[in-house]
Design a protein around this motif. Structure first.
Motif, PDB file in Angstrom:
ATOM      1  N   ILE A   1       0.726  -1.274  -0.033  1.00  0.00           N
ATOM      2  CA  ILE A   1      -0.020  -0.004   0.037  1.00  0.00           C
ATOM      3  C   ILE A   1       0.792   1.235   0.062  1.00  0.00           C
ATOM      4  O   ILE A   1       1.515   1.534   0.967  1.00  0.00           O
ATOM      5  N   LEU A   2       0.911   1.815  -1.191  1.00  0.00           N
ATOM      6  CA  LEU A   2       1.779   2.945  -1.386  1.00  0.00           C
ATOM      7  C   LEU A   2       1.167   4.210  -1.178  1.00  0.00           C
ATOM      8  O   LEU A   2       0.264   4.528  -1.409  1.00  0.00           O
ATOM      9  N   ALA A   3       1.556   5.242  -0.062  1.00  0.00           N
ATOM     10  CA  ALA A   3       1.174   6.485  -0.085  1.00  0.00           C
ATOM     11  C   ALA A   3       1.687   7.320  -1.586  1.00  0.00           C
ATOM     12  O   ALA A   3       2.783   7.523  -1.849  1.00  0.00           O
ATOM     13  N   GLY A   4       0.536   7.808  -2.069  1.00  0.00           N
ATOM     14  CA  GLY A   4       0.717   8.281  -3.329  1.00  0.00           C
ATOM     15  C   GLY A   4       1.126   9.856  -3.300  1.00  0.00           C
ATOM     16  O   GLY A   4       1.348  10.241  -2.271  1.00  0.00           O
ATOM     17  N   PHE A   5       1.569  10.366  -4.527  1.00  0.00           N
ATOM     18  CA  PHE A   5       1.760  11.942  -4.245  1.00  0.00           C
ATOM     19  C   PHE A   5       3.140  12.231  -3.929  1.00  0.00           C
ATOM     20  O   PHE A   5       3.554  13.277  -3.744  1.00  0.00           O
ATOM     21  N   GLN A   6       4.010  11.360  -3.595  1.00  0.00           N
ATOM     22  CA  GLN A   6       5.319  11.685  -2.916  1.00  0.00           C
ATOM     23  C   GLN A   6       6.509  10.947  -3.409  1.00  0.00           C
ATOM     24  O   GLN A   6       6.205   9.836  -3.744  1.00  0.00           O
ATOM     25  N   GLY A   7       7.612  11.345  -2.965  1.00  0.00           N
ATOM     26  CA  GLY A   7       8.885  10.772  -3.333  1.00  0.00           C
ATOM     27  C   GLY A   7      10.062  11.448  -2.477  1.00  0.00           C
ATOM     28  O   GLY A   7       9.720  11.861  -1.340  1.00  0.00           O
ATOM     29  N   ILE A   8      11.350  11.324  -2.926  1.00  0.00           N
ATOM     30  CA  ILE A   8      12.229  11.389  -2.172  1.00  0.00           C
ATOM     31  C   ILE A   8      13.475  12.006  -3.051  1.00  0.00           C
ATOM     32  O   ILE A   8      13.484  11.348  -4.230  1.00  0.00           O
ATOM     33  N   THR A   9      14.075  12.919  -2.751  1.00  0.00           N
ATOM     34  CA  THR A   9      15.177  13.343  -3.490  1.00  0.00           C
ATOM     35  C   THR A   9      16.591  12.278  -3.325  1.00  0.00           C
ATOM     36  O   THR A   9      16.651  11.904  -2.140  1.00  0.00           O
ATOM     37  N   GLU A  10      17.583  12.550  -3.982  1.00  0.00           N
ATOM     38  CA  GLU A  10      18.704  11.704  -4.018  1.00  0.00           C
ATOM     39  C   GLU A  10      19.290  12.235  -2.690  1.00  0.00           C
ATOM     40  O   GLU A  10      19.999  11.225  -1.908  1.00  0.00           O
ATOM     41  N   SER A  11      19.152  13.182  -2.183  1.00  0.00           N
ATOM     42  CA  SER A  11      19.703  13.999  -0.838  1.00  0.00           C
ATOM     43  C   SER A  11      18.902  13.525   0.362  1.00  0.00           C
ATOM     44  O   SER A  11      19.297  13.827   1.402  1.00  0.00           O
ATOM     45  N   GLY A  12      17.679  12.807   0.136  1.00  0.00           N
ATOM     46  CA  GLY A  12      17.101  12.607   1.248  1.00  0.00           C
ATOM     47  C   GLY A  12      15.832  13.501   1.607  1.00  0.00           C
ATOM     48  O   GLY A  12      15.063  13.230   2.841  1.00  0.00           O
ATOM     49  N   SER A  13      15.465  14.448   0.703  1.00  0.00           N
ATOM     50  CA  SER A  13      14.391  15.202   1.378  1.00  0.00           C
ATOM     51  C   SER A  13      12.994  14.852   0.731  1.00  0.00           C
ATOM     52  O   SER A  13      13.077  14.284  -0.397  1.00  0.00           O
ATOM     53  N   VAL A  14      11.959  14.869   1.582  1.00  0.00           N
ATOM     54  CA  VAL A  14      10.462  14.663   1.087  1.00  0.00           C
ATOM     55  C   VAL A  14      10.149  15.261   0.050  1.00  0.00           C
ATOM     56  O   VAL A  14      10.347  16.588   0.243  1.00  0.00           O
ATOM     57  N   THR A  15       9.753  15.064  -1.226  1.00  0.00           N
ATOM     58  CA  THR A  15       9.068  15.860  -2.059  1.00  0.00           C
ATOM     59  C   THR A  15       7.474  15.436  -2.385  1.00  0.00           C
ATOM     60  O   THR A  15       7.214  14.337  -2.090  1.00  0.00           O
ATOM     61  N   THR A  16       6.556  16.264  -2.837  1.00  0.00           N
ATOM     62  CA  THR A  16       5.420  16.084  -3.332  1.00  0.00           C
ATOM     63  C   THR A  16       5.483  16.368  -4.645  1.00  0.00           C
ATOM     64  O   THR A  16       6.220  17.031  -5.318  1.00  0.00           O
ATOM     65  N   LEU A  17       4.330  15.695  -5.503  1.00  0.00           N
ATOM     66  CA  LEU A  17       4.641  15.651  -7.087  1.00  0.00           C
ATOM     67  C   LEU A  17       3.525  16.676  -7.863  1.00  0.00           C
ATOM     68  O   LEU A  17       3.187  16.783  -8.963  1.00  0.00           O
ATOM     69  N   GLY A  18       3.006  17.706  -6.904  1.00  0.00           N
ATOM     70  CA  GLY A  18       2.036  18.652  -7.411  1.00  0.00           C
ATOM     71  C   GLY A  18       0.723  18.132  -7.190  1.00  0.00           C
ATOM     72  O   GLY A  18       0.277  16.923  -7.141  1.00  0.00           O
ATOM     73  N   ARG A  19      -0.525  19.118  -7.043  1.00  0.00           N
ATOM     74  CA  ARG A  19      -1.745  18.467  -6.788  1.00  0.00           C
ATOM     75  C   ARG A  19      -2.476  17.571  -7.879  1.00  0.00           C
ATOM     76  O   ARG A  19      -2.152  17.613  -8.726  1.00  0.00           O
TER      77      ARG A  19
END
Ligand code: ASP
Ligand code: MG
Length: 400
Positions: free
Chosen positions: A131-149
């Motif tokens: 079960i994956l939390a959508g809308f999000q990822g991580i940068t190479e340096s480890g910051s949480v990101t979101t993909l836009g509304r």
């Protein structure tokens, strides 16, 4: 089969709905499939979080916004995993980081760069539902990101591509894609299969079921996409490669966009650089120009007409008034754009003439026309646009 199922905010809007999603996922699992579920935040949740941040600042840092907003999807993923496990189907919730979703550094509108699918594969190999939390990822340096509304759709398509899934089902509160808006033409039919390119045209014409970015990504990754409702068992619409659709109708559907307005500019001097200046200025102000018509010049002047979204007309008006004398300008809100879309147009002649004849027979004047390989758009008076849709729907035999 490996199936990715994505559930949008209304489908997981409260605990009861999460429970019924869990039942639907269980069924797919019991049918022998491997399942990855991608979830949105519960409906309204992301907006609520944005509101919380705005309580403190009108310009919150994008990095912190991403930590905040990504939490909405995490809540849903954990709850759904708990519910499924309780039903006897071991499930594992994953954040973007845990699932290996790597993005660029653009906080709040990140793009997915790559997916390290090992953690998801390992869980699937153990028989677990991911079960994956959508809308999000991580940068190479480890910051949480979101993909836009609305970005959970993108998560689902990207994961389906990375896992080479057989199917990516997008669950919303509508049944699929229709030949036209059923509120305008009750005889509208649900489309069984449609090509990526047709879907892209519909999405850019305002069909809100899927965002353009997700359809583009599905096309690029060759993901078979299905949109269907989480509130019933009806089959949805399959969006796939053109070659996978055996019987192509000439016209697949009709879209209407009433949010259109026209600007006409009379007596512009017929010399190089005029159009460049106008459209450059509009673009710099983020105004979306759609159809453009320029007449053959007489003497040394010509007329130029173009359409913009009606809600951008006021801003466009100001810009045009700065560039031109007001007596040369006309503005018209009471227009609509009616478009017929179909890959079958590529191989059939007479498609356009049938459209024009159909509107002529209804005494509807066509004020502007533009075409692409698989689309014909016509501007008509807004008050006739619904009549135009019904007439065209029947002319291309979509009523049957
Ligand atoms: N929850 C996010 C939004 O509301 C992403 C999504 O639902 O796709 O925009
Ligand atoms: Mg209008």
């Amino acid at each position: 089969m490996l199936v990715v199922q994505k559930y949008g905010g209304t489908s997981v809007g409260d605990l009861e709905r999460i429970e019924s999603v869990a039942k639907r996922v269980s069924k797919a699992k019991e049918a022998g499939n491997d399942i990855v579920v991608v979830v949105s935040a519960m409906s309204g949740e992301t907006n609520k979080l944005v509101g919380y941040a705005e309580h403190f600042s009108q310009t919150p840092s994008a990095r912190e916004m991403d930590i905040l907003l990504s939490s909405g999807e995490r809540v849903t993923s954990a709850l759904l995993a708990i519910a499924l496990t309780e039903m006897g189907h071991p499930a594992m919730a994953m954040t973007g980081r845990q699932a290996g979703i790597y993005t660029d550094e653009v906080h709040t509108k990140a793009r997915i760069n790559s997916i390290d699918n090992r953690a998801m594969k390992e869980a699937l190999d153990k028989g677990k539902i991911v079960i994956l939390a959508g809308f999000q990822g991580i940068t190479e340096s480890g910051s949480v990101t979101t993909l836009g509304r609305g970005g959970s759709d993108l998560s689902a398509v990207a994961v389906a591509g990375a896992l080479d899934a057989d199917l990516c089902e997008i669950y919303t509160d509508v049944d699929g894609i229709y030949t036209t808006d059923p509120r305008i033409e009750p005889k509208a039919k649900k489309i069984e299969k449609i090509s990526y390119d047709e879907m892209l045209e519909f999405a850019s014409l305002g069909a809100k079921v899927l965002q353009n970015r997700s359809v583009e990504l599905a096309k690029k990754l060759n993901v078979n996409l299905v949109t269907r409702s989480s509130f019933n068992d009806n089959e949805g619409t399959l969006i796939t490669k053109e070659e996978n659709i055996m019987e192509q109708p000439i016209v697949s559907g009709i879209a209407v966009d009433k949010n259109q307005a026209r600007i006409t500019l009379r007596g512009v001097s017929d010399k190089p650089g005029i159009a460049a200046e106008i459209f450059k200025t509009l673009a710099q102000n983020n105004i979306n120009v759609d159809m453009i018509i320029q007449n053959v010049g007489e003497d040394s002047s010509t007329n130029l007409g173009f359409t913009v979204p009606e809600n951008e007309l006021e801003r466009a008006k100001e810009i045009m008034l700065q560039l031109n004398a007001s007596e040369n300008l006309e503005f018209d809100r009471d227009i609509a754009k009616v478009s017929i879309v179909g890959v079958g147009m590529k191989s059939h002649s007479g498609v356009a003439s049938r459209a024009f004849e159909t509107l002529a027979a209804e005494n509807i004047n066509i004020e502007m026309i533009s075409t692409s390989e698989i689309k014909i758009s016509m501007v008509v008076a807004e008050k006739y646009s619904e009549l135009a849709v019904r007439a065209l729907h029947s002319a291309y035999e979509m009523d049957q």
